[in-house]
Design an enzyme around this catalytic site. Structure first.
Site, PDB file in Angstrom:
ATOM      1  N   CYS A 313       1.072  -0.911   0.047  1.00 47.07           N
ATOM      2  CA  CYS A 313       0.246  -0.025   0.259  1.00 47.07           C
ATOM      3  C   CYS A 313       0.945   1.026  -0.151  1.00 47.07           C
ATOM      4  O   CYS A 313       1.431   1.776   1.003  1.00 47.07           O
ATOM      5  CB  CYS A 313      -0.491   0.071   1.257  1.00 47.07           C
ATOM      6  SG  CYS A 313      -1.689  -1.112   1.396  1.00 47.07           S
ATOM      7  N   ALA A 314       1.556   1.565  -1.503  1.00 43.62           N
ATOM      8  CA  ALA A 314       2.458   2.495  -1.084  1.00 43.62           C
ATOM      9  C   ALA A 314       2.237   4.147  -0.948  1.00 43.62           C
ATOM     10  O   ALA A 314       2.952   4.942  -1.411  1.00 43.62           O
ATOM     11  CB  ALA A 314       3.690   2.115  -2.189  1.00 43.62           C
ATOM     12  N   PRO A 316       2.140   7.721  -0.426  1.00 43.97           N
ATOM     13  CA  PRO A 316       2.563   8.424  -1.561  1.00 43.97           C
ATOM     14  C   PRO A 316       3.507   7.934  -1.867  1.00 43.97           C
ATOM     15  O   PRO A 316       4.086   8.371  -2.704  1.00 43.97           O
ATOM     16  CB  PRO A 316       2.375   9.898  -0.794  1.00 43.97           C
ATOM     17  CG  PRO A 316       2.935  10.212   0.542  1.00 43.97           C
ATOM     18  CD  PRO A 316       2.496   8.589   0.550  1.00 43.97           C
ATOM     19  N   GLY A 318       6.745   7.545   0.107  1.00 43.37           N
ATOM     20  CA  GLY A 318       7.492   7.678   1.027  1.00 43.37           C
ATOM     21  C   GLY A 318       8.546   6.217   1.117  1.00 43.37           C
ATOM     22  O   GLY A 318       9.823   6.821   1.079  1.00 43.37           O
ATOM     23  N   LYS A 319       7.896   5.181   2.332  1.00 39.55           N
ATOM     24  CA  LYS A 319       8.468   4.551   2.546  1.00 39.55           C
ATOM     25  C   LYS A 319       8.734   3.656   0.648  1.00 39.55           C
ATOM     26  O   LYS A 319      10.231   3.015   1.256  1.00 39.55           O
ATOM     27  CB  LYS A 319       7.602   3.313   3.366  1.00 39.55           C
ATOM     28  CG  LYS A 319       7.009   4.047   4.210  1.00 39.55           C
ATOM     29  CD  LYS A 319       5.843   2.835   5.345  1.00 39.55           C
ATOM     30  CE  LYS A 319       5.533   3.894   6.363  1.00 39.55           C
ATOM     31  NZ  LYS A 319       4.503   4.448   5.641  1.00 39.55           N
ATOM     32  N   ASP A 364      -5.463  -3.539  -6.364  1.00 34.78           N
ATOM     33  CA  ASP A 364      -6.289  -3.335  -4.629  1.00 34.78           C
ATOM     34  C   ASP A 364      -5.230  -4.716  -3.964  1.00 34.78           C
ATOM     35  O   ASP A 364      -4.834  -5.739  -3.886  1.00 34.78           O
ATOM     36  CB  ASP A 364      -7.929  -4.049  -5.000  1.00 34.78           C
ATOM     37  CG  ASP A 364      -8.135  -3.884  -3.392  1.00 34.78           C
ATOM     38  OD1 ASP A 364      -7.593  -4.155  -1.859  1.00 34.78           O
ATOM     39  OD2 ASP A 364      -9.342  -3.849  -3.435  1.00 34.78           O
ATOM     40  N   ASP A 459       2.058  -1.178   5.142  1.00 34.45           N
ATOM     41  CA  ASP A 459       1.587  -0.094   5.499  1.00 34.45           C
ATOM     42  C   ASP A 459       0.534  -0.054   5.886  1.00 34.45           C
ATOM     43  O   ASP A 459      -0.923   0.874   4.427  1.00 34.45           O
ATOM     44  CB  ASP A 459       2.093   1.140   5.231  1.00 34.45           C
ATOM     45  CG  ASP A 459       2.348   1.939   6.412  1.00 34.45           C
ATOM     46  OD1 ASP A 459       2.142   2.128   7.243  1.00 34.45           O
ATOM     47  OD2 ASP A 459       2.357   3.316   5.422  1.00 34.45           O
ATOM     48  N   CYS A 510      -0.171   4.085  11.493  1.00 35.82           N
ATOM     49  CA  CYS A 510      -0.548   5.310  11.857  1.00 35.82           C
ATOM     50  C   CYS A 510      -1.419   5.681  12.416  1.00 35.82           C
ATOM     51  O   CYS A 510      -2.096   6.200  13.026  1.00 35.82           O
ATOM     52  CB  CYS A 510       0.189   6.260  10.888  1.00 35.82           C
ATOM     53  SG  CYS A 510      -2.040   6.291   9.757  1.00 35.82           S
TER      54      CYS A 510
END
Length: 608
Positions: A313-314, A316, A318-319, A364, A459, A510
């Site tokens: 679930c990439a 925006p 950042g990771k 998905d 994530d 988060c």
């Protein structure tokens, strides 16, 4: 040696205390109490009871208060493929001086301390560097490419109130206010109401409208956009706005212009309750604004050069880019997201940072595993990302383990797995340079074969109750929190199939909700016996030689125990001994981060 290691980590945590600005104790009269920033975070009563059971009443009150305020510093990840921390610090200092930032001091000590002095006398110097300079290099071993930019606040602002003559006021939505507290301007769509006779160039007080309980038991605003504010007790939500003033600014449009326009800046913020420098369009490609726990997550995954890594679930990105950077751009990083526009954003960010090992797909996460049709020996065809070559993916697992195949053509393996190998293979939609989002098109994926990745990061989408600043928490109910957990378990079920035995799976959120954190870990360990929690650490370069096998822990321990709900459902969390194998970031801790959770699993043999 262990004592020295503990002293190092204790000293590091103390440095974050120096970044924080204690709230001045100011005696307030009635008007200054109104025109202040003193929000109270409101929760659904059942959710509040649940969190009190998890954290205790006092601790949860501290968490709630911390969530209403932004972190006292901005965290910047330097793209080490293009720049260095020292070079970025120098550029940021110059930019802040040119912009006249209030945070700039003349003689900033940004000299890097030598690694040989990490443990002993120079720790005091590092603390002093963080305390005296607005821009400093992170002193966490292994994270020297992270830069902290110190903010300030909360500030007491004189809004110019006089008896019988309240200041002109602009009332903004909660979402707008949360962005303003992070350093944004007030944009036209975020304005809810405004004083009469406001003209362009007027100095206005900016307040926020926060949802209130309504008759049906829910929450609502009950205010029509365009309402005229008189500054009198007859105003809608007059008393509810007490202690919810976030700053002062100059209007860029008249009242009529604000409610006629569809976009643009409505108020240019001049005096803010919290001063945090904006990094919008600053040093693009060289830096990326990212929360510290998110950076730590990439280190927990510990990607290695040449590996095949999936960020499920990439957006925006950042990771994803942090992972690619740790791999020095060598290997294959697959980024997946179900949103077309978000995939384009990932592609753009990867191009800006010069990370060519990243390939982004629209997919998905609940359909991440590619299912074969027909018999078990059916061949499934996939693309090669560089030249559209074909590989017989039934041989992929043996290839990744060092085997060979006579059917492979080309050297790299793409991930857009097709349902039927007998169909003619379509050419890639975007062609060369798709990371630059040419034509605004993205590549779809049908999923990935089981056991096809060395490492997977999930994530997961979550309730986001750890993000700050947050001015309202009542939107979540016990039912919605449980639904988040169910959704995450379904995604985890996909992720665990994609990692080959011996690989690593990292799960992060988060949120402060144990049901999405510790309860997911319990589910994972009880459901998949081949999974085990792994200690979280990352290479410390020269420091590792000093501390031997000590891995610095940045986050705190997880929650042990369980919680029984009124309906009899028992939510199981961690068991004794497991709490130190996860990282939980507490927004009320001295680290002053967002609320965050990281769990790292090692995948054993799936045959058993």
């Amino acid at each position: 040696m262990k004592k020295k290691g503990r002293d190092l980590l204790t000293a590091f945590r103390k440095t974050f205390l120096t970044l924080q600005n204690p709230t001045p104790q100011i005696k307030m009269d009635a008007s200054s109490e109104r025109y202040s920033y003193n929000p109270v975070l409101r929760w659904n009563p059942q959710v509040e009871d649940y969190f009190i059971k998890a954290y205790g009443s006092l601790h949860f009150a501290q968490i709630s208060e911390a969530l209403t305020r932004p972190s006292c510093y901005s965290c910047i990840r330097v793209n080490t493929l293009k720049s260095t921390s020292d070079a970025v610090i120098e550029k940021l200092q110059e930019i802040m001086k040119q912009s006249g930032s209030k945070n700039v001091v003349e003689d900033i000590n940004t000299k890097e301390t030598k690694a040989s002095n990490i443990i002993d006398s120079d720790m005091a110097e590092k603390q002093s560097s963080l305390q005296n300079g607005p821009i400093s290099k992170c002193q966490i071993p292994g994270l020297e490419y992270v830069v902290f930019v110190k903010g300030s606040g909360p500030h007491a602002i004189d809004y110019g109130y006089a008896p019988g003559k309240p200041p002109k006021e602009v009332l903004v939505s909660r979402k707008c206010a949360e962005a303003v507290l992070r350093g944004a301007q007030v944009y036209v769509p975020g304005v809810m109401a405004c004083s009469s006779h406001v003209e362009e160039g007027d100095l206005v007080a900016v307040s926020v409208a926060v949802e209130q309980p309504i008759s049906d038991g829910g929450w609502g605003l009950g205010i029509t956009r365009g309402t005229v504010l008189q500054g009198l007790q007859t105003d809608p939500y007059y008393f509810e706005r007490n202690g919810l003033f976030i700053g002062q600014g100059t209007t860029m449009l008249s009242r009529a212009g604000i409610f006629r326009a569809s976009q643009g800046i409505a108020v240019d913020m001049k005096n803010r309750v919290f001063n945090l420098p904006s990094f919008h369009d600053v040093l693009e490609g060289e830096i990326f604004l990212q929360n510290l726990p998110s950076i730590v997550t990439a280190h927990a995954l510990d990607p290695q050069k040449g590996e095949r890594v999936l960020d499920m679930c990439a957006a925006p990105g950042g990771k994803t880019t942090a992972i690619a950077m740790l791999m020095k751009g060598e290997g294959e990083v697959i980024a997946a997201d179900r949103s077309h526009n978000k995939v384009m954003d990932i592609q753009k960010l990867a191009a800006e940072m010069g990370l060519t090992c990243i390939t982004a797909y629209k997919l998905d996460a609940l359909k991440a595993v590619c299912k074969r049709n027909g018999s078990s020996d059916m061949t499934t065809l996939c693309y090669n990302k560089d030249n559209n070559d074909v590989i017989q993916r039934s041989e992929l697992r043996s290839l990744e383990n060092g085997g060979s195949s006579t059917t492979i053509v080309g050297s790299n393996v793409d991930t857009a797995c097709k349902e039927n190998g007998r169909k003619n293979m379509r050419r890639m939609r975007n062609g060369p340079g798709r990371n630059q989002s040419l034509g605004g098109r993205v590549e779809n994926s049908k999923g990935f074969l089981p056991n096809s990745f060395d490492r997977v990061l999930l994530d997961a989408p979550c309730s986001a109750l750890g993000l700050r600043p947050r001015l309202f928490g009542g939107e979540e109910t016990i039912e919605t929190l449980r639904n988040h957990g169910k959704y995450q378990r379904r995604m985890f079920d996909q992720a665990v199939q994609l990692v080959h035995p011996g690989g690593v799976l990292v799960y992060s959120t988060c949120t402060i909700n144990p049901g999405e954190n510790e309860a997911l870990v319990r589910y994972a360990l009880d459901t998949y016996k081949f999974l085990s929690l792994a200690p979280q650490g990352y290479p410390c370069i020269t420091t590792i030689m000093l501390l031997k096998n000590l891995h610095p822990r940045i986050g705190g321990p997880g929650l042990v125990g369980s919680c029984e709900f009124p309906d009899g459902y028992i939510e199981e969390w961690l068991r004794p001994g497991e709490e130190e194998l996860v990282q939980r970031f507490d927004p009320s801790s001295p680290l002053d981060t967002i609320g965050f959770f990281i769990a790292k699993f090692v995948v054993g043999s799936k045959d058993t």
